[in-house]
Design a protein around this motif. Structure first.
Motif, PDB file in Angstrom:
ATOM      1  N   UNK A  80      15.942  29.866  44.263  1.00  0.00           N
ATOM      2  CA  UNK A  80      16.671  30.037  45.304  1.00  0.00           C
ATOM      3  C   UNK A  80      16.511  31.250  46.469  1.00  0.00           C
ATOM      4  N   UNK A  81      15.759  31.071  47.191  1.00  0.00           N
ATOM      5  CA  UNK A  81      16.007  33.008  48.011  1.00  0.00           C
ATOM      6  C   UNK A  81      17.226  32.453  49.549  1.00  0.00           C
ATOM      7  N   UNK A  82      17.562  33.241  49.688  1.00  0.00           N
ATOM      8  CA  UNK A  82      18.587  33.665  50.636  1.00  0.00           C
ATOM      9  C   UNK A  82      18.578  32.449  51.831  1.00  0.00           C
ATOM     10  N   UNK A  83      19.866  31.597  52.094  1.00  0.00           N
ATOM     11  CA  UNK A  83      19.694  30.581  53.341  1.00  0.00           C
ATOM     12  C   UNK A  83      18.960  29.637  53.030  1.00  0.00           C
ATOM     13  N   UNK A  84      18.548  29.197  51.607  1.00  0.00           N
ATOM     14  CA  UNK A  84      18.249  28.320  51.428  1.00  0.00           C
ATOM     15  C   UNK A  84      19.228  26.683  50.814  1.00  0.00           C
ATOM     16  N   UNK A  85      19.233  26.062  51.422  1.00  0.00           N
ATOM     17  CA  UNK A  85      20.075  25.062  51.562  1.00  0.00           C
ATOM     18  C   UNK A  85      19.508  24.512  49.877  1.00  0.00           C
ATOM     19  N   UNK A  86      20.692  24.214  49.067  1.00  0.00           N
ATOM     20  CA  UNK A  86      20.603  23.735  48.043  1.00  0.00           C
ATOM     21  C   UNK A  86      21.702  23.153  47.388  1.00  0.00           C
ATOM     22  N   UNK A  87      20.709  21.874  46.784  1.00  0.00           N
ATOM     23  CA  UNK A  87      21.449  21.046  46.250  1.00  0.00           C
ATOM     24  C   UNK A  87      20.944  20.882  44.972  1.00  0.00           C
ATOM     25  N   UNK A  88      21.226  20.468  43.287  1.00  0.00           N
ATOM     26  CA  UNK A  88      21.273  20.455  42.451  1.00  0.00           C
ATOM     27  C   UNK A  88      21.982  18.939  41.783  1.00  0.00           C
ATOM     28  N   UNK A  89      20.665  18.257  40.602  1.00  0.00           N
ATOM     29  CA  UNK A  89      21.848  16.643  40.290  1.00  0.00           C
ATOM     30  C   UNK A  89      20.708  16.825  38.646  1.00  0.00           C
ATOM     31  N   UNK A  90      21.920  16.523  37.877  1.00  0.00           N
ATOM     32  CA  UNK A  90      20.872  16.358  36.702  1.00  0.00           C
ATOM     33  C   UNK A  90      20.390  14.304  36.681  1.00  0.00           C
ATOM     34  N   UNK A  91      19.374  14.342  36.340  1.00  0.00           N
ATOM     35  CA  UNK A  91      18.424  13.453  36.877  1.00  0.00           C
ATOM     36  C   UNK A  91      17.520  13.320  35.252  1.00  0.00           C
ATOM     37  N   UNK A  92      18.486  13.760  33.985  1.00  0.00           N
ATOM     38  CA  UNK A  92      18.459  13.352  32.587  1.00  0.00           C
ATOM     39  C   UNK A  92      19.758  12.138  31.984  1.00  0.00           C
ATOM     40  N   UNK A  93      19.430  11.931  31.302  1.00  0.00           N
ATOM     41  CA  UNK A  93      20.183  10.825  30.669  1.00  0.00           C
ATOM     42  C   UNK A  93      21.466  11.653  30.111  1.00  0.00           C
ATOM     43  N   UNK A  94      21.296  12.476  29.614  1.00  0.00           N
ATOM     44  CA  UNK A  94      22.781  13.472  29.019  1.00  0.00           C
ATOM     45  C   UNK A  94      22.481  14.552  29.553  1.00  0.00           C
ATOM     46  N   UNK A  95      23.798  15.351  29.243  1.00  0.00           N
ATOM     47  CA  UNK A  95      24.503  16.978  29.804  1.00  0.00           C
ATOM     48  C   UNK A  95      22.583  17.623  29.947  1.00  0.00           C
ATOM     49  N   UNK A  96      23.362  18.457  31.150  1.00  0.00           N
ATOM     50  CA  UNK A  96      22.613  19.719  31.018  1.00  0.00           C
ATOM     51  C   UNK A  96      23.338  20.744  31.163  1.00  0.00           C
ATOM     52  N   UNK A  97      22.388  22.070  31.472  1.00  0.00           N
ATOM     53  CA  UNK A  97      23.561  23.771  31.073  1.00  0.00           C
ATOM     54  C   UNK A  97      21.941  24.419  31.734  1.00  0.00           C
ATOM     55  N   UNK A  98      22.783  25.358  32.425  1.00  0.00           N
ATOM     56  CA  UNK A  98      21.818  26.305  32.905  1.00  0.00           C
ATOM     57  C   UNK A  98      22.376  27.477  33.165  1.00  0.00           C
ATOM     58  N   UNK A  99      21.446  28.592  33.387  1.00  0.00           N
ATOM     59  CA  UNK A  99      22.335  29.583  33.594  1.00  0.00           C
ATOM     60  C   UNK A  99      21.851  30.232  34.909  1.00  0.00           C
ATOM     61  N   UNK A 100      22.693  31.145  35.652  1.00  0.00           N
ATOM     62  CA  UNK A 100      22.417  31.064  37.055  1.00  0.00           C
ATOM     63  C   UNK A 100      22.986  33.044  37.603  1.00  0.00           C
ATOM     64  N   UNK A 101      22.430  33.617  38.231  1.00  0.00           N
ATOM     65  CA  UNK A 101      22.805  34.612  38.811  1.00  0.00           C
ATOM     66  C   UNK A 101      22.558  34.576  39.993  1.00  0.00           C
ATOM     67  N   UNK A 102      23.665  35.516  40.661  1.00  0.00           N
ATOM     68  CA  UNK A 102      23.524  35.353  42.138  1.00  0.00           C
ATOM     69  C   UNK A 102      23.314  36.770  42.600  1.00  0.00           C
ATOM     70  N   UNK A 103      22.354  37.406  43.198  1.00  0.00           N
ATOM     71  CA  UNK A 103      22.251  39.036  43.314  1.00  0.00           C
ATOM     72  C   UNK A 103      21.491  39.080  44.870  1.00  0.00           C
ATOM     73  N   UNK A 104      21.914  40.163  45.695  1.00  0.00           N
ATOM     74  CA  UNK A 104      23.055  40.772  45.549  1.00  0.00           C
ATOM     75  C   UNK A 104      24.830  40.295  46.407  1.00  0.00           C
ATOM     76  N   UNK A 105      24.998  41.106  45.998  1.00  0.00           N
ATOM     77  CA  UNK A 105      26.642  40.209  46.133  1.00  0.00           C
ATOM     78  C   UNK A 105      27.011  40.328  48.043  1.00  0.00           C
ATOM     79  N   UNK A 106      27.588  38.834  48.450  1.00  0.00           N
ATOM     80  CA  UNK A 106      28.227  39.547  49.842  1.00  0.00           C
ATOM     81  C   UNK A 106      29.605  40.350  50.051  1.00  0.00           C
ATOM     82  N   UNK A 107      29.596  40.850  51.396  1.00  0.00           N
ATOM     83  CA  UNK A 107      30.008  41.665  51.336  1.00  0.00           C
ATOM     84  C   UNK A 107      31.646  41.221  51.155  1.00  0.00           C
TER      85      UNK A 107
END
Length: 142
Positions: free
Chosen positions: A89-116
């Motif tokens: 997801x590029x800097x400044x791009x609006x994003x919304x995430x939904x679990x579209x499956x029938x069971x639980x979902x799990x993801x790993x995320x990382x954001x960089x660089x840090x905000x001031x």
């Protein structure tokens, strides 16, 4: 503790449920003293979502571990994601995430660089699911 030797379990950090789901920031300036970004895990029940927001300073890297997710970028067509899929997801791009499956979902995320400053890292474009929920930030002043 130093960042090089610090192990953090997702169960050791508070859940951020403000935007939906169970988001746990495991590696951050606050938890391990890192200085270039932060990351953790997201758990999302079937049918649940993370409200739309964007990051004015950071790219977000998302990698799906289990379940089915759909990420909508800038209000466009949802991108379907399954186990083993990654999405930038590029800097400044609006994003919304939904679990579209029938069971639980799990993801790993990382954001960089840090905000001031931590409070500048996320901009909500949709009403948070629980505006009264604790919203632990990612760290100390840089």
């Amino acid at each position: 503790m130093s960042a090089a030797t610090t192990k953090v379990s997702a169960n050791e950090v508070p859940a951020n449920t403000r935007r939906g789901g169970d988001i746990r920031v495991t590696l951050s300036p606050r938890t391990v003293g890192c200085t270039s970004g932060f990351g953790g895990v997201l758990r999302l029940a079937a049918g649940h979502h993370v409200t739309e927001h964007y990051h004015p300073y950071s790219e977000e890297f998302l990698h799906v571990i289990r379940g089915r997710l759909e990420m909508t970028l800038n209000g466009g067509t949802p991108v379907e994601l399954g186990p083993g899929d990654s999405l930038l997801v590029p800097i400044g791009v609006r994003h919304r995430l939904i679990n579209s499956g029938t069971g639980p979902a799990e993801a790993v995320f990382h954001l960089a660089p840090l905000a001031p400053r931590p409070e500048l890292g996320h901009v909500d474009t949709e009403q948070p699911r629980d505006a009264s929920a604790d919203n632990p930030d990612v760290g100390a002043p840089r």
